[in-house]
Design an enzyme around this catalytic site. Structure first.
Site, PDB file in Angstrom:
ATOM      1  N   ARG A 139      19.552  -6.807  41.051  1.00  0.00           N
ATOM      2  CA  ARG A 139      20.541  -5.720  41.099  1.00  0.00           C
ATOM      3  C   ARG A 139      20.654  -5.192  42.520  1.00  0.00           C
ATOM      4  O   ARG A 139      19.671  -4.711  43.108  1.00  0.00           O
ATOM      5  CB  ARG A 139      20.115  -4.600  40.152  1.00  0.00           C
ATOM      6  CG  ARG A 139      21.039  -3.389  40.169  1.00  0.00           C
ATOM      7  CD  ARG A 139      22.315  -3.656  39.414  1.00  0.00           C
ATOM      8  NE  ARG A 139      23.016  -2.409  39.136  1.00  0.00           N
ATOM      9  CZ  ARG A 139      24.140  -2.029  39.750  1.00  0.00           C
ATOM     10  NH1 ARG A 139      24.672  -2.799  40.691  1.00  0.00           N
ATOM     11  NH2 ARG A 139      24.726  -0.891  39.427  1.00  0.00           N
ATOM     12  N   LEU A 184       0.828  -1.210   0.000  1.00  0.00           N
ATOM     13  CA  LEU A 184       0.000   0.000   0.000  1.00  0.00           C
ATOM     14  C   LEU A 184       0.860   1.257   0.000  1.00  0.00           C
ATOM     15  O   LEU A 184       0.722   2.119  -0.852  1.00  0.00           O
ATOM     16  CB  LEU A 184      -0.940   0.010   1.210  1.00  0.00           C
ATOM     17  CG  LEU A 184      -1.774   1.289   1.375  1.00  0.00           C
ATOM     18  CD1 LEU A 184      -2.919   1.290   0.367  1.00  0.00           C
ATOM     19  CD2 LEU A 184      -2.329   1.407   2.791  1.00  0.00           C
ATOM     20  N   GLU A 199       0.469   0.584  10.416  1.00  0.00           N
ATOM     21  CA  GLU A 199      -0.971   0.293  10.371  1.00  0.00           C
ATOM     22  C   GLU A 199      -1.811   1.431  10.947  1.00  0.00           C
ATOM     23  O   GLU A 199      -2.823   1.205  11.623  1.00  0.00           O
ATOM     24  CB  GLU A 199      -1.282  -1.049  11.043  1.00  0.00           C
ATOM     25  CG  GLU A 199      -0.558  -2.207  10.364  1.00  0.00           C
ATOM     26  CD  GLU A 199      -1.273  -3.532  10.479  1.00  0.00           C
ATOM     27  OE1 GLU A 199      -2.511  -3.547  10.537  1.00  0.00           O
ATOM     28  OE2 GLU A 199      -0.582  -4.557  10.485  1.00  0.00           O
ATOM     29  N   ILE A 224       7.365  -2.462   2.902  1.00  0.00           N
ATOM     30  CA  ILE A 224       6.423  -3.566   2.779  1.00  0.00           C
ATOM     31  C   ILE A 224       6.971  -4.805   3.497  1.00  0.00           C
ATOM     32  O   ILE A 224       8.021  -5.341   3.124  1.00  0.00           O
ATOM     33  CB  ILE A 224       6.119  -3.894   1.306  1.00  0.00           C
ATOM     34  CG1 ILE A 224       5.744  -2.606   0.545  1.00  0.00           C
ATOM     35  CG2 ILE A 224       5.010  -4.933   1.218  1.00  0.00           C
ATOM     36  CD1 ILE A 224       4.581  -1.841   1.144  1.00  0.00           C
TER      37      ILE A 224
END
Length: 398
Positions: A276, A130, A379, A162
């Site tokens: 940690r 697209l 998207e 793409i």
């Protein structure tokens, strides 16, 4: 009111989680450094049935009854793969949402029979072309053209960014192209199936991306590409509308990918803050650290609920009931916007919790930090989602 996944969905989650932990996690750091796309592992994901979750049995899919939540199953798979690595998660997401679903939804019987069995089985991949240099969010500005000549579409143009478009197992890319002009004078956009290896159809070198180093992403050029007239996907002039419909599902799936990333940040930060030691104890006992991780947990729960609510709405629609398309589109945009922006924030917090180590590539949080940003872009950008949400409220926003 509570929202819980079914026992079957939770069992499926454990299956995918075990696969991701045993098959992807041990290798992902090296793949990321080498920008290596592991086609063999993608095909193993196919053997596990992950590409066929929304497809019917006649094409080799899972054939999950709509009432049992096939789209929710897909989101679970994407979340669990994305929890280990976002590149592999987007490979699955794009392979189904952008590769399989357009052909499954809009294709003819002949097109489905030709392409879906290999795609659903994960033996092959498909992409959807697209985006162009001048046509991203404004997909209506497509410049690629297709002319019908002697029973063939002759296509000229180019696409960019793409996914799954140039791998060794890519079999086809569906591209949008201008096929004429409508009566209103606007470009007529159609979708056309272009098989890999068609003369004149070339995938350029893979991008050197900020993140998603493992995923397959290419620019495409089409020079006098000829395919049969019957390769038109869906109705002529409906390609843009078809893709917008495809994006609605994809936005929820991107939400699932973001949820996986946020879950990974929570897991990594909790473990690190317990291991940690500084100033005589674990850093997790310091409010400055503990409160940041608590914020991550809140974002995780909100993101997961928004995503799976939208997925449940999609499944309800597939079952012939549930919300309207307008309601689903709104829920999809809300989920995509919140989860993607939360994922970016979560990786920033996780990197801060890890301190200097978070800036080192040997720690997964650095990779997740790089991978997160694209979730706000692909998207449908965050800006597009806000526009769609505002329109859903009746605001005349442009």
């Amino acid at each position: 009111m509570t929202f819980e996944l079914s026992r079957e969905h939770e069992e499926f989650r454990r299956t995918v989680r075990d696969f991701a932990a045993s098959t992807i996690a041990p290798h992902v750091a090296q793949w990321d450094r080498d920008h290596h796309f592991p086609t063999d592992v993608v095909q193993q994901m196919g053997e596990l049935g992950l590409f066929g979750l929304t497809a019917p049995e006649e094409f080799g899919g899972a054939g999950i009854d709509a009432a049992d939540g096939p789209f929710t199953s897909l989101c679970i798979a994407i979340e669990e793969i994305g929890r280990v690595d976002q590149s592999m998660g987007i490979t699955l997401e794009a392979g189904v949402s952008l590769g399989i679903n357009p052909i499954l939804t809009f294709g003819t019987d002949a097109q489905r029979k030709e392409w879906l069995p290999d795609l659903v089985a994960g033996r092959r991949l498909a992409g959807f072309g697209l985006t162009e240099p001048g046509a991203g969010s404004d997909a209506g500005a497509t410049r690629t053209k297709a002319e019908l000549v002697d029973g063939e579409w002759v296509i000229n143009g180019g696409k960019q960014f793409i996914t799954n478009s140039g791998s060794a197992i890519t079999s086809v890319v569906t591209v949008t192209a201008r096929t004429g002009t409508s009566e209103a004078g606007k470009p007529e956009i159609s979708a056309i199936i272009v098989p890999s290896g068609t003369p004149g159809f070339e995938a350029g070198p893979s991008y050197d991306k900020l993140g998603w180093h493992i995923s397959d992403t290419h620019p495409l050029t089409l020079t006098d590409v000829r395919v049969p007239e019957q390769n038109l996907l869906g109705e002529r002039g409906r390609g843009y509308a078809q893709f917008l419909s495809t994006l609605d599902d994809g936005r929820v799936a991107i939400g699932a990918l973001a949820v996986g990333l946020i879950q990974a940040c929570v897991d990594l930060c909790v473990q690190y803050s317990l291991d940690r030691q500084t100033m005589g104890g674990p850093i997790g006992r310091k409010q400055g650290v503990a409160f940041q991780i608590a914020d991550l947990e809140v974002m995780l729960h909100a993101s997961r609920l928004l995503t799976y609510r939208a997925a449940a709405m999609k499944d309800a629609m597939l079952a012939g009931g549930g919300p309207s398309m307008k309601e689903f589109k709104q829920a999809a945009s809300i989920a995509k916007l919140y989860t993607s922006e939360s994922a970016v924030t979560a990786t920033r917090i996780a990197t801060q919790v890890f301190g200097g180590y978070g800036f080192m590539e040997e720690y997964p949080v650095a990779r997740f930090y790089r991978d997160a940003k694209i979730l706000e872009i692909g998207e449908g950008t965050s800006e597009v989602q806000r526009m769609l949400i505002a329109r859903g409220l009746g605001l005349p926003v442009e």
